[in-house]
Scaffold this motif. Structure first.
Motif, PDB file in Angstrom:
ATOM      1  N   LEU A 284      -1.295   7.019  -6.798  1.00 33.01           N
ATOM      2  CA  LEU A 284      -2.443   6.131  -6.596  1.00 33.01           C
ATOM      3  C   LEU A 284      -3.111   5.799  -7.925  1.00 33.01           C
ATOM      4  CD1 LEU A 284      -4.017   8.158  -3.635  1.00 33.01           C
ATOM      5  CD2 LEU A 284      -2.476   6.177  -3.480  1.00 33.01           C
TER       6      LEU A 284
ATOM      7  N   GLU B  17      -6.459   5.496   1.399  1.00 34.38           N
ATOM      8  CA  GLU B  17      -7.858   5.241   1.063  1.00 34.38           C
ATOM      9  C   GLU B  17      -8.612   4.493   2.161  1.00 34.38           C
ATOM     10  OE1 GLU B  17      -5.491   1.981  -1.180  1.00 34.38           O
ATOM     11  OE2 GLU B  17      -5.188   4.071  -0.590  1.00 34.38           O
ATOM     12  N   ASN B  18      -7.868   3.880   3.109  1.00 34.50           N
ATOM     13  CA  ASN B  18      -8.483   3.137   4.208  1.00 34.50           C
ATOM     14  C   ASN B  18      -8.307   3.825   5.549  1.00 34.50           C
ATOM     15  OD1 ASN B  18      -9.117   1.031   2.395  1.00 34.50           O
ATOM     16  ND2 ASN B  18      -7.071   0.199   2.627  1.00 34.50           N
TER      17      ASN B  18
ATOM     18  N   LYS C 197       0.815  -1.216   0.000  1.00 38.32           N
ATOM     19  CA  LYS C 197       0.000   0.000   0.000  1.00 38.32           C
ATOM     20  C   LYS C 197       0.848   1.266   0.000  1.00 38.32           C
ATOM     21  CE  LYS C 197      -4.231  -1.486  -0.103  1.00 38.32           C
ATOM     22  NZ  LYS C 197      -5.204  -1.046  -1.086  1.00 38.32           N
TER      23      LYS C 197
ATOM     24  N   THR D   3      -8.607   4.998  -7.115  1.00 42.65           N
ATOM     25  CA  THR D   3      -8.260   5.339  -5.740  1.00 42.65           C
ATOM     26  C   THR D   3      -8.158   6.849  -5.581  1.00 42.65           C
ATOM     27  OG1 THR D   3      -7.081   3.233  -5.534  1.00 42.65           O
ATOM     28  CG2 THR D   3      -6.627   4.901  -3.858  1.00 42.65           C
TER      29      THR D   3
END
Length: 193
Positions: free
Chosen positions: A114, A93-94, A3, A118
């Motif tokens: 990204l 994004e989380n 990530k 995203t």
């Protein structure tokens, strides 16, 4: 899946290249933007890295900084550099930080790393996490283009000014200005209506 978009594996190189102190590329523009924010504003720095020079510029202007970065190595150094600033090691994004409100959000050198989908999600999440009148500042090329990141070699994607402007409007934001800094980084400065 990484990530951090390859930055954890290249953290040492990034830190060596980016850590130039407050005179690092982008810092003067970020300082100028920070001065447009309310005193003691709370700012979220997404893709904060080690915090030098962007978060440092914000902290030096008296702002309360929160950081997000997906590279554990960089988050560890950020914590050392800014022990009073909350930081989360997670994919933007989380991020759980989007469950709160901020006076301003900055994404310097991150968006184009990204995938397109995203980027769209992150712009909406940033808009949702801004207080009314809150400001957003992010960097991405004004041209729609793809290239390989200089440090990781991973594909970078700019959606181009037209697409970014449309995403900002669709997210309830109004573009205040676009400008470039001394390193030819293109900025989008928006406000939540």
């Amino acid at each position: 899946m990484d990530k951090s978009n390859g930055y954890e594996n290249h953290a040492t190189t990034f830190i060596r290249c980016r850590s130039k102190g407050i005179n690092g590329v982008g810092a003067p523009s970020v300082r100028h933007w920070a001065r447009s924010l309310p005193a003691n504003a709370t700012v979220l720095d997404i893709g904060c890295g080690i915090g030098d020079p962007i978060s440092k510029a914000l902290v030096d202007e008296g702002l309360n900084v929160y950081g997000i970065d997906a590279s554990p190595s960089m988050v560890e150094i950020f914590r050392q550099n800014f022990p009073s600033s909350p930081v989360a090691c997670e994919a933007v994004e989380n991020s759980s930080f989007f469950n709160r409100q901020f006076d301003a959000i900055i994404a310097w050198g991150l968006m184009f790393l990204l995938p397109e989908e995203t980027q769209e999600v992150v712009i909406q999440k940033m808009a949702n996490s801004l207080s009314a009148g809150g400001k957003l500042l992010f960097t991405a090329s004004s041209q729609k283009m793809k290239w390989n990141d200089a440090i990781t070699g991973i594909e970078s994607i700019s959606l181009g000014a037209e697409k970014y402007k449309a995403l900002l409007v669709a997210s309830g934001l109004s573009l205040i200005e676009e400008f470039e800094d001394e390193g030819e980084n293109h900025y989008y400065h928006a406000v939540k209506l």
